[in-house]
Design a protein around this motif. Structure first.
Motif, PDB file in Angstrom:
ATOM      1  N   GLY A   1       0.836  -1.200   0.000  1.00 35.74           N
ATOM      2  CA  GLY A   1       0.000   0.000   0.000  1.00 35.74           C
ATOM      3  C   GLY A   1       0.872   1.252   0.000  1.00 35.74           C
ATOM      4  O   GLY A   1       0.625   2.198  -0.758  1.00 35.74           O
ATOM      5  N   GLU A   2       1.904   1.254   0.829  1.00 36.82           N
ATOM      6  CA  GLU A   2       2.811   2.407   0.890  1.00 36.82           C
ATOM      7  C   GLU A   2       3.503   2.620  -0.457  1.00 36.82           C
ATOM      8  O   GLU A   2       3.610   3.746  -0.943  1.00 36.82           O
ATOM      9  CB  GLU A   2       3.842   2.173   1.992  1.00 36.82           C
TER      10      GLU A   2
ATOM     11  N   MET B   1      -8.802  13.599   4.603  1.00 38.12           N
ATOM     12  CA  MET B   1      -7.440  13.557   5.152  1.00 38.12           C
ATOM     13  C   MET B   1      -6.487  14.209   4.153  1.00 38.12           C
ATOM     14  O   MET B   1      -6.686  14.115   2.947  1.00 38.12           O
ATOM     15  CB  MET B   1      -7.007  12.104   5.440  1.00 38.12           C
ATOM     16  N   GLN B   2      -5.464  14.873   4.685  1.00 35.76           N
ATOM     17  CA  GLN B   2      -4.514  15.594   3.824  1.00 35.76           C
ATOM     18  C   GLN B   2      -3.101  15.423   4.323  1.00 35.76           C
ATOM     19  O   GLN B   2      -2.873  15.184   5.508  1.00 35.76           O
ATOM     20  CB  GLN B   2      -4.799  17.094   3.853  1.00 35.76           C
TER      21      GLN B   2
ATOM     22  N   GLY C   1      -8.684   0.496   9.638  1.00 39.61           N
ATOM     23  CA  GLY C   1      -7.408   0.029   9.082  1.00 39.61           C
ATOM     24  C   GLY C   1      -6.830   1.041   8.111  1.00 39.61           C
ATOM     25  O   GLY C   1      -5.643   1.385   8.189  1.00 39.61           O
ATOM     26  N   ALA C   2      -7.670   1.543   7.208  1.00 41.57           N
ATOM     27  CA  ALA C   2      -7.189   2.514   6.226  1.00 41.57           C
ATOM     28  C   ALA C   2      -6.815   3.833   6.907  1.00 41.57           C
ATOM     29  O   ALA C   2      -5.821   4.467   6.543  1.00 41.57           O
ATOM     30  CB  ALA C   2      -8.255   2.753   5.156  1.00 41.57           C
TER      31      ALA C   2
ATOM     32  N   ARG D   1      -2.637   7.583   8.400  1.00 40.23           N
ATOM     33  CA  ARG D   1      -1.910   8.342   9.443  1.00 40.23           C
ATOM     34  C   ARG D   1      -0.434   7.964   9.416  1.00 40.23           C
ATOM     35  O   ARG D   1       0.444   8.817   9.543  1.00 40.23           O
ATOM     36  CB  ARG D   1      -2.505   8.050  10.817  1.00 40.23           C
ATOM     37  N   LYS D   2      -0.169   6.661   9.240  1.00 42.75           N
ATOM     38  CA  LYS D   2       1.232   6.207   9.170  1.00 42.75           C
ATOM     39  C   LYS D   2       1.958   6.841   7.982  1.00 42.75           C
ATOM     40  O   LYS D   2       3.169   7.076   8.029  1.00 42.75           O
ATOM     41  CB  LYS D   2       1.250   4.674   9.053  1.00 42.75           C
ATOM     42  N   GLN D   3       1.194   7.149   6.922  1.00 44.22           N
ATOM     43  CA  GLN D   3       1.793   7.777   5.734  1.00 44.22           C
ATOM     44  C   GLN D   3       1.839   9.302   5.859  1.00 44.22           C
ATOM     45  O   GLN D   3       2.109   9.999   4.875  1.00 44.22           O
ATOM     46  CB  GLN D   3       1.007   7.405   4.462  1.00 44.22           C
TER      47      GLN D   3
END
Ligand SMILES: CC(C)(COP(=O)(O)OP(=O)(O)OC[C@H]1O[C@@H](n2cnc3c(N)ncnc32)[C@H](O)[C@@H]1OP(=O)(O)O)[C@@H](O)C(=O)NCCC(=O)NCCS
Length: 169
Positions: free
Chosen positions: A102-103, A160-161, A131-132, A137-139
């Motif tokens: 995904g990353e 989200m931004q 999960g998403a 947030r991790k990204q």
């Protein structure tokens, strides 16, 4: 030009699978639609017509990852001038999750959109999709608003931004 990288097949194994990354082509649409229906519930999943429309938006970019011809995941986005990159969807097949795909797909998509001038990425995600939300947030994304009934009556989304850091030339 397709790019090829090796990834671990499972977290408990040292075996590697080779993933090939390229842009989406017209013949991919039925498989992309099937994966999107696996990833999202009816009403939120996109139809083949929706996906075709997103891919034909001005400046749209896409990345697909395959392992020995099997669809592992894909991402689609488009610029929203002057400076936004909108992430339309990011789908990883269940058997390929939690291995960094995904990353990798998100980085590839945002890198392509940054090359055409985007400096901020923006997306919507179902408020129930914990999960998403954790993944984004991790990204580096953070919630910038709540969109009431975005997916239908009573089905809210978070907007989200994050900034897009362009790689040095
Ligand atoms: C969200 C999604 C794209 C993540 O893809 P992925 O390949 O599993 O993500 P990655 O392996 O790159 O995850 C990177 C990090 O994000 C976080 N993360 C990813 N999925 C997570 C989850 N389900 N729960 C909590 N954290 C998660 C973790 O910190 C993870 O690192 P770790 O595995 O070392 O702990 C994938 O689960 C998916 O396709 N879901 C269904 C479709 C969807 O919801 N798409 C996003 C909305 S458009």
């Amino acid at each position: 030009m397709p790019e090829e990288i090796a990834m671990r097949v499972s977290s408990s194994s040292t075996d590697e699978t080779r993933l090939v990354f390229r842009s989406v082509a017209g013949e991919d649409l039925p498989r992309l639609t099937r994966l999107d229906r696996l990833c999202f519930e009816p009403g939120i999943a996109y139809s083949q017509r929706d996906i075709r429309r997103f891919l034909s938006m001005p400046g749209a970019e896409s990345v697909i990852a395959e392992s020995a011809g099997e669809l592992a995941g894909f991402a689609i986005g488009h610029p929203d001038p002057p400076d936004l990159a909108r992430v339309v969807t990011l789908d990883v097949a269940p058997s390929f999750r939690r291995r960094g795909l995904g990353e990798k797909l998100l980085d590839g998509l945002l890198g392509r959109l940054a090359a055409s001038g985007a400096t901020r990425a923006l997306l919507e995600v179902d408020v129930r999709n914990s999960g998403a939300i954790a993944f984004y947030r991790k990204q580096g994304f953070s919630e910038s608003g709540r969109l009431p009934s975005y997916y239908g009556p009573g089905l809210d989304a978070f907007e989200m931004q994050r900034e897009i850091v362009r790689p040095r030339a």
